[in-house]
Design a protein around this motif. Structure first.
Motif, mmCIF file in Angstrom:
data_model
loop_
_atom_site.group_PDB
_atom_site.id
_atom_site.type_symbol
_atom_site.label_atom_id
_atom_site.label_comp_id
_atom_site.label_asym_id
_atom_site.label_seq_id
_atom_site.Cartn_x
_atom_site.Cartn_y
_atom_site.Cartn_z
ATOM 1 N N LEU A 23 61.313 32.828 4.879
ATOM 2 C CA LEU A 23 61.891 34.436 4.631
ATOM 3 C C LEU A 23 61.997 34.504 3.170
ATOM 4 C CD1 LEU A 23 64.369 35.156 7.421
ATOM 5 C CD2 LEU A 23 61.892 35.708 7.372
ATOM 6 N N ALA A 24 61.550 35.611 2.721
ATOM 7 C CA ALA A 24 61.553 35.666 1.243
ATOM 8 C C ALA A 24 62.702 37.195 1.199
ATOM 9 C CB ALA A 24 60.210 35.940 0.449
ATOM 10 N N PRO A 25 63.726 36.949 1.048
ATOM 11 C CA PRO A 25 64.772 38.248 0.959
ATOM 12 C C PRO A 25 64.771 38.819 -0.444
ATOM 13 C CG PRO A 25 66.112 36.299 0.886
ATOM 14 C CD PRO A 25 64.660 35.706 0.832
ATOM 15 N N ILE A 26 64.202 40.196 -0.603
ATOM 16 C CA ILE A 26 63.885 40.660 -1.813
ATOM 17 C C ILE A 26 64.728 41.919 -2.014
ATOM 18 C CG2 ILE A 26 61.560 40.024 -2.186
ATOM 19 C CD1 ILE A 26 61.208 43.092 -1.103
ATOM 20 N N ARG A 27 64.839 42.652 -3.437
ATOM 21 C CA ARG A 27 65.253 43.513 -3.619
ATOM 22 C C ARG A 27 64.095 44.662 -4.024
ATOM 23 N NH1 ARG A 27 70.050 46.309 -6.860
ATOM 24 N NH2 ARG A 27 70.032 48.176 -5.854
ATOM 25 N N VAL A 51 55.033 41.986 5.636
ATOM 26 C CA VAL A 51 55.703 42.530 4.708
ATOM 27 C C VAL A 51 56.421 43.841 5.293
ATOM 28 C CG1 VAL A 51 55.804 44.059 2.722
ATOM 29 C CG2 VAL A 51 53.975 42.097 3.132
ATOM 30 N N GLU A 52 57.953 43.888 4.876
ATOM 31 C CA GLU A 52 58.695 44.901 5.574
ATOM 32 C C GLU A 52 57.972 46.238 5.616
ATOM 33 O OE1 GLU A 52 62.762 44.818 4.703
ATOM 34 O OE2 GLU A 52 62.747 46.977 4.861
ATOM 35 N N GLY A 53 57.747 47.203 6.231
ATOM 36 C CA GLY A 53 57.115 48.333 6.046
ATOM 37 C C GLY A 53 56.530 48.559 7.467
ATOM 38 N N PRO A 54 56.650 50.073 7.903
ATOM 39 C CA PRO A 54 55.981 50.406 9.009
ATOM 40 C C PRO A 54 54.732 49.792 9.292
ATOM 41 C CG PRO A 54 57.067 52.134 7.863
ATOM 42 C CD PRO A 54 57.033 51.041 6.998
ATOM 43 N N GLN A 139 62.640 52.890 2.166
ATOM 44 C CA GLN A 139 63.503 51.734 1.952
ATOM 45 C C GLN A 139 64.805 52.233 1.551
ATOM 46 O OE1 GLN A 139 61.234 51.811 -1.160
ATOM 47 N NE2 GLN A 139 59.808 50.133 -0.611
ATOM 48 N N ASP A 140 65.973 51.796 2.312
ATOM 49 C CA ASP A 140 67.261 52.314 2.166
ATOM 50 C C ASP A 140 68.100 50.885 1.619
ATOM 51 O OD1 ASP A 140 69.590 53.569 2.123
ATOM 52 O OD2 ASP A 140 69.752 53.972 4.272
ATOM 53 N N VAL A 227 53.548 31.018 7.697
ATOM 54 C CA VAL A 227 53.756 32.604 7.608
ATOM 55 C C VAL A 227 54.801 32.793 6.679
ATOM 56 C CG1 VAL A 227 54.939 32.506 9.836
ATOM 57 C CG2 VAL A 227 54.417 34.694 8.558
ATOM 58 N N ILE A 228 54.721 33.719 5.786
ATOM 59 C CA ILE A 228 55.826 34.194 4.577
ATOM 60 C C ILE A 228 56.173 35.758 5.167
ATOM 61 C CG2 ILE A 228 56.303 35.117 2.506
ATOM 62 C CD1 ILE A 228 54.923 32.454 1.496
ATOM 63 N N ALA A 229 57.381 35.675 5.382
ATOM 64 C CA ALA A 229 57.916 37.129 5.720
ATOM 65 C C ALA A 229 58.657 38.035 4.389
ATOM 66 C CB ALA A 229 58.606 37.112 7.016
ATOM 67 N N VAL A 230 58.016 38.917 3.895
ATOM 68 C CA VAL A 230 58.935 39.532 2.888
ATOM 69 C C VAL A 230 59.817 40.535 3.421
ATOM 70 C CG1 VAL A 230 58.380 40.690 0.706
ATOM 71 C CG2 VAL A 230 56.720 39.076 1.352
ATOM 72 N N ILE A 231 61.063 40.690 3.175
ATOM 73 C CA ILE A 231 61.938 41.495 3.692
ATOM 74 C C ILE A 231 63.101 41.960 2.874
ATOM 75 C CG2 ILE A 231 61.766 40.863 6.121
ATOM 76 C CD1 ILE A 231 64.113 38.977 5.712
ATOM 77 N N GLY A 232 63.563 43.123 2.995
ATOM 78 C CA GLY A 232 64.838 43.617 2.101
ATOM 79 C C GLY A 232 65.826 42.669 2.502
#
Lengths: 802, 363
Positions: A23-27, A51-54, A139-140, A227-232
């Protein structure tokens, strides 16, 4: 689990090396996160990147990674729901957005790429009631900048807000090779945020559903290679817990269409108001570029010099010079501030502080001119590009096609002018309607430079409309915002007008009819024609209840114009304004019954209204109105003993319209003049009314002039001075030509010509002339003595200029 | 007897805190500084771990900027409305950086160049002629000689030509004393700088020349923005004033709220409910609010023998704040008749305030 355990727990669970899930927590828009993410992808070489996004945006990834695409770009989704207004949602991406960098890096290593959040048609469906119908960012990140955790931590570390805190903790580490420690820290920081957020924000509604959806998608992906997941960062904790609730099944209640559009830094920064990502993209882009130039060692000194140099250059271009010592002081302050605050180099806030210290000379409020200039500079004005294959949202495509059809040159973004002969050339009228429609939607495509203003009725004698226009990405962005009102230009215009009407009601101005008439006129100018009928119906209802005579009288006047209009405002063959026109007239006559109660503060409005109606009845455009009704209203007004101004106005109107003989007014005027009043100034109040509605009576009806003249001749000097301010005000109603006319009449009664009373020439005797000559000689000699002779000659030359 | 003084200079008032900070200070110090910049910062905005109290509230970045400005070759000038603690900040900075906040020139129309450069002990001058002994150094010259921070209060109250004396002092950093022989001068030692405070908008102040402005970094001290914080501050400062006085009473939170609301409403021109208030010319600073609170407490304690309430505040506000400007009193009356009256309906303290304020204006 207590908060301490939770925060520690995150550190150890972000990277599941055995299960091959990272998991890659990002801003959002954080270059430090982007850099760490790139390092992570290069090391792990995952076969999938989520990637986080619809998830419905996945189909736009090829366009997003197209060689012609240049960030900033945005994915815009138009979401329709049967029970609420359309929503336009944006997902902006710039070159230093971690999501964009992840997709680019992923493509380079041939990984499978996808967005894995709830699809946009399931977005925000349940809290629709609270959603304002304006553009929102998907993105909130409001939590990043508020809340107890951030406040306390910022206090501890001497940062003023969440933004400075983020930069201090994370952006300073841009380019760190230890991405594991970096993401572990981001993860625990965000877990802290989450733990101190109100639980409703975390577990209720959309957030919980999104996290459950993403967790399930991640589970499905986990079996198929690394797998890499990019998430807020805020969602990291949510994804690590077991997905709860049922999977989203069934047909979504909304319908969504998404498009890749070009975007600008200015628009991106404006969206920050909705809490997504970091502000001032140009600043973070500079950090990103500095990192790309030297990936292993960030040269902070160079970044500061670079930013200050570029700012000085931009200011120089605007004619504002920043002297070298000031630049040195700026850099020195920035560097020392960053050292004082224990940072490797000057960050955004250090530079802003240093700029305030070194450039501002004087007292400043919270936002001074230099800070404002610098913040605008840090915001930047880069515009993105998208390949043609990406397609356009329907309203943009529709407006673009119409612009070309109407003969506007939209091949590039250059500013051009256009003159439109709207009354004689149908093609020009069509172009004008397009321009008005674009201006109605606030698209910034056109700017009205000159010509008749058909809304306010100014300069109606002009024939040609002049426009300045340019097709820019901003126009496209504005059109997408306007898409919430409709997919074609006419539909969007009507939607915008109805929304404006709703705003009026919300402001408590729903009862006014003039604003409604103006909306109708704007719609007609934009070429809406018969589509405008919902507003017509509103106006019919409005006229039944309108309560202010000035508002209704102005609406009546505008309706008279609409009734008779040819050309741009023509309603012929579409709608019949005649009943409305009659209704407005009857309403004004009805409202005349309230006039006796007019307070001093609204007397001016009432008089203006009476004049408007009276003028209308004597004009061609008032044809078809029953003048006797108005006269009867004036008779009633006269009889109830209204304020003297209104009495004067009522009598004057009746005389002017031939219903009354002038003697009655002359008599009333004399009565008021001679009456007893508390204040001398009250004696002439009746005159105010007369002059406001029918000044011509003064020279067309000699008895009235005589009455006024007699009064003024006999008034004592003290009283005259008391009256003077009022009299001045009364006579300013006259135009210069009317003043001349009146002067002629007065002069005639006094037996002479007006010019005889004008400027008096003084006879100069010979001895006086001699004194003058001697004085001039002496004066000239004195000036010459003082070496100032050219003052005298100069003054003479100037005075000779006519 | 040092303890009997009404007010001690900051370096004595906080001498224990300064000692603690110096002992714990590991960070590099600029030449001539007693403390490192970070320790100076901690001294002013407080450090719980070291037991150092916070002394200046509301704008920490401002403190950073001031410290950094003093490290350079520019002077520091603090500007802003009266009562925003400019002088306090200047005193604290001087005490922390030089351990001496007493090198002060109090600006006024009576200040002449000698007060900024040097004067003479005329008895010695006549007896011995110009000599080191006869020369009386100004605080600024003393600060140059010893590498300390000199303070100039109310700089804009000095005549412009006197202000301009500072131009050469700040750029050359030397004072020539030709009377003592050619080439004799006092050069500033490392650690020297100047903190000025000024009011740019008050009546009776002089414009600064642009040449002088260029030699200063300007920092604006703004009134406190956060109402809850201002309440806390006023309550604390009123308490501090009573230390050593035999007054048991204190202001209740409701009373502090009334006091601070009145000051904020009249200072900002809008109430918390959004109503517009005509602003008086009088200075409605936090410092004045503390004065009023203190006076109200003493009034209640010594004269009334009661718990301080809204009425005591009301009685002091008019006397302390609205000195003798009839126009201001009118504005204040209007405020009482509208805003205070409305609040009096729902709160006892406000009702108390309203009654007392009306009694004064009617009587």
């Amino acid at each position: 689990m207590d908060n301490g355990t939770l925060i520690r727990d995150i550190r150890s669970r972000l990277f599941d090396e055995k299960g091959k899930v990272w998991l890659a927590p990002i801003r959002h828009h954080s270059p430090a996160c982007a850099a760490a993410l790139a390092a992570m992808i290069r090391e792990i070489r995952p076969s999938q990147i989520l990637v986080e996004g619809p998830e419905d945006y996945t189909r736009l990834i090829p366009d997003l990674l197209h060689p012609e695409t240049q960030p900033p770009v945005a994915i815009a989704a138009l979401v329709d729901h049967k029970d609420r207004p359309r929503i336009a949602a944006y997902f902006p991406l710039c070159a230093h957005s971690p999501e964009f960098v992840a997709l680019k890096e992923g493509k380079a290593i041939g990984a499978e790429l996808a967005f894995f959040d709830l699809s946009s048609d399931r977005f925000g469906a349940e809290d629709a009631a609270d959603l304002p119908p304006h553009p929102r960012a998907i993105q909130d990140e409001a939590a990043f900048d508020s809340g107890d955790y951030v406040r306390r931590l910022a206090e501890e570390l001497g940062c003023r807000d969440g933004f400075e805190l983020w930069d201090h903790l994370f952006e300073t580490r841009i380019g760190t090779p230890d991405w594991r420690a970096f993401f572990a820290d981001v993860g625990s920081y965000c877990a802290g945020l989450r733990a101190t957020s109100p639980s409703a924000e975390v577990t209720d509604g959309i957030n919980a559903r999104r996290e459950a959806h993403m967790a399930r998608a991640l589970q499905r992906a986990a079996g198929k290679g690394p797998v890499i997941a990019v998430i807020g960062g805020f969602h990291a904790a949510g994804l690590l817990s077991k997905p709860s609730g049922p999977a989203e099944r069934g047909k979504p209640e909304s319908m969504s269409r998404s498009y890749l559009i070009r975007y600008g830094y200015r628009e991106m920064d404006a969206l920050m108001g909705y809490g997504a990502g970091l502000p001032q993209p140009a600043w973070y882009e500079r950090l990103w570029q500095a990192h790309l130039a030297q990936p292993d060692r960030m040269d902070w000194q160079a970044v500061a010099q670079d930013v200050v140099g570029a700012f000085v250059g931009e200011m120089r271009g605007k004619g504002i010079t920043i002297a070298v010592p000031q630049q040195v002081e700026l850099l020195r302050s920035a560097q020392l501030l960053s050292r004082l605050r224990a940072r490797p180099g000057a960050l955004r806030h250090d530079l802003i502080d240093a700029l305030r210290s070194s450039l501002l000379k004087g007292e400043a409020g919270s936002l001074d001119v230099w800070s404002e200039r610098f913040l605008t500079f840090l915001q930047g004005h880069r515009l993105g590009r998208v390949p043609e294959s990406a397609g356009q949202p329907p309203l943009v495509a529709d407006a673009f096609a119409r612009a070309r059809a109407a003969g506007f040159d939209v091949t590039d973004g250059r500013r051009r002018t256009r003159a439109l002969d709207i009354r004689r050339k149908p093609a020009h009228l069509a172009a004008s309607r397009f321009a008005h429609a674009m201006s109605l939607l606030d698209t910034t495509f056109v700017q009205h430079e000159g010509g008749p203003d058909l809304i306010t009725g100014a300069q109606l004698t002009l024939l040609i409309e002049h426009w300045l226009y340019a097709w820019s990405p901003q126009v496209e962005a504005k059109l997408i915002e306007a898409s919430i009102h409709g997919d074609t230009l006419p539909a969007a215009c009507l939607g915008a007008l109805l929304a404006a009407r709703a705003d009026l009601q919300a402001e408590g101005r729903g009862g006014e009819v003039l604003p409604l008439v103006i909306l109708i006129k704007r719609g007609l100018l934009a070429g809406l024609g018969a589509e405008i009928s919902p507003l017509f119906d509103e106006l019919v209802r409005g006229l039944q209840v309108s309560a202010r005579i000035d508002d209704t009288a102005r609406a009546l006047q505008d309706l008279a114009v609409l009734h008779k209009a040819r050309g741009p405002l023509s309603l012929r063959d579409v709608l019949d304004p005649a009943p409305l026109f009659q209704a407005a007239y009857l309403r004004t006559v009805y409202l005349c019954g309230d006039l006796e109660k007019t307070g001093p503060e609204s007397l001016g409005d009432a008089l203006t209204a009476l004049r408007l109606i009276s003028d209308l009845l004597r004009d061609d455009i008032g044809e078809g109105l029953d003048a006797a009704l108005f006269d009867a209203a004036m008779v009633r007004l006269e009889q109830v003993g209204p304020p003297p101004e209104l009495l004067g106005a009522a009598l004057a109107i009746r005389i002017q319209n031939g219903y009354l003989r002038p003697e009655r007014l002359a008599e009333a005027v004399r009565g008021q003049f001679a009456g007893s009043h508390l204040e001398t100034a009250d004696q002439i109040r009746i005159l105010t009314g007369v002059m406001k509605v029918a000044p011509a009576l003064l020279w067309t009806e000699p008895q009235i002039l005589t009455a006024v003249d007699d009064f003024l001749t006999n008034v004592s000097e003290t009283d005259f001075f008391n009256l003077l301010p009022g009299l001045r005000l009364v006579f300013t109603e006259l135009s210069p030509r009317e003043t001349d006319r009146l002067a002629e009449c007065l002069a005639e009664t006094a037996g002479g010509r007006a010019v005889d009373f004008a400027a008096r020439t003084t006879q100069v005797s010979q001895s006086e002339a001699e004194i003058g000559r001697v004085f001039e000689q002496e004066f000239r000699a004195t000036l010459e003595h003082d070496g100032l002779a050219d003052w005298f000659d100069g003054a003479l030359t100037e005075s000779r200029i006519p | 007897m040092v303890t009997a003084s009404q007010k001690l200079p900051a370096e004595l008032r906080y001498h224990e805190e300064l000692a603690v900070l110096a002992a714990a200070d590991r960070d590099p110090k600029p030449a001539g500084w007693r403390l490192s910049p970070r320790a100076v910062r901690r001294f002013i905005i407080g450090d719980d771990k070291l037991g150092v109290s916070r002394k200046f509230w509301g704008d920490d970045p401002l403190v950073d900027r001031c410290i950094v400005a003093l490290m350079g070759m520019q002077g520091l000038i603090l500007v802003g409305e009266p009562g925003t603690a400019k002088s306090l900040l200047s005193e604290l900075l001087a005490a922390a950086i030089s351990g001496d906040s007493l090198l002060v020139v109090q600006g006024s129309a009576g200040i002449i160049e000698d007060h900024l450069r040097y004067g003479w002990n005329y008895a010695l001058l006549l007896a011995e002629g110009p000599s080191e002994r006869a020369l009386v150094a100004s605080p600024v010259m003393a600060a140059m000689r010893d590498g300390k921070v000199a303070r100039i209060e109310e700089l804009t109250r000095c005549a412009p030509e006197v202000q301009d004396t500072l131009i050469s002092l700040l750029s050359e950093r030397t004072v020539a004393t030709p009377e003592l022989g050619s080439g004799r001068e006092t050069r500033a030692v490392q650690g020297f700088n100047v903190i000025a405070t000024a009011n740019l908008r008050d009546l009776g102040v002089n414009e600064m020349s642009s040449a002088l402005k260029r030699r200063f970094n300007f920092e604006t001290v703004l009134p406190i923005a956060d109402p809850s914080f201002e309440r806390e501050l006023v309550a604390r400062q009123v308490r501090e004033r009573l230390v050593g006085q035999d007054v048991g009473a204190s202001l209740s939170p409701d009373v502090v709220d009334v006091l601070v609301s009145v000051f904020r409403d009249l200072r900002t021109g809008t109430t918390s409910e959004g109503a517009v208030v005509t602003r008086p010319k009088s200075v409605m600073s936090t410092a004045e609010a503390v004065n009023v609170g203190h006076a109200a407490l003493l009034d209640a304690h010594y004269l009334d023998g009661a718990t301080p309430g809204g009425g005591h505040v009301a009685r002091q506000v008019e006397g302390v704040v609205f000195k003798d400007d009839a126009e201001d009193q009118r504005k204040y009356r209007a405020y009482v008749d509208t805003v205070v009256k409305a609040r009096a309906r729902s709160s006892r303290v406000w009702a108390d305030y309203f009654k007392a304020a009306k009694a004064r204006s009617d009587g």
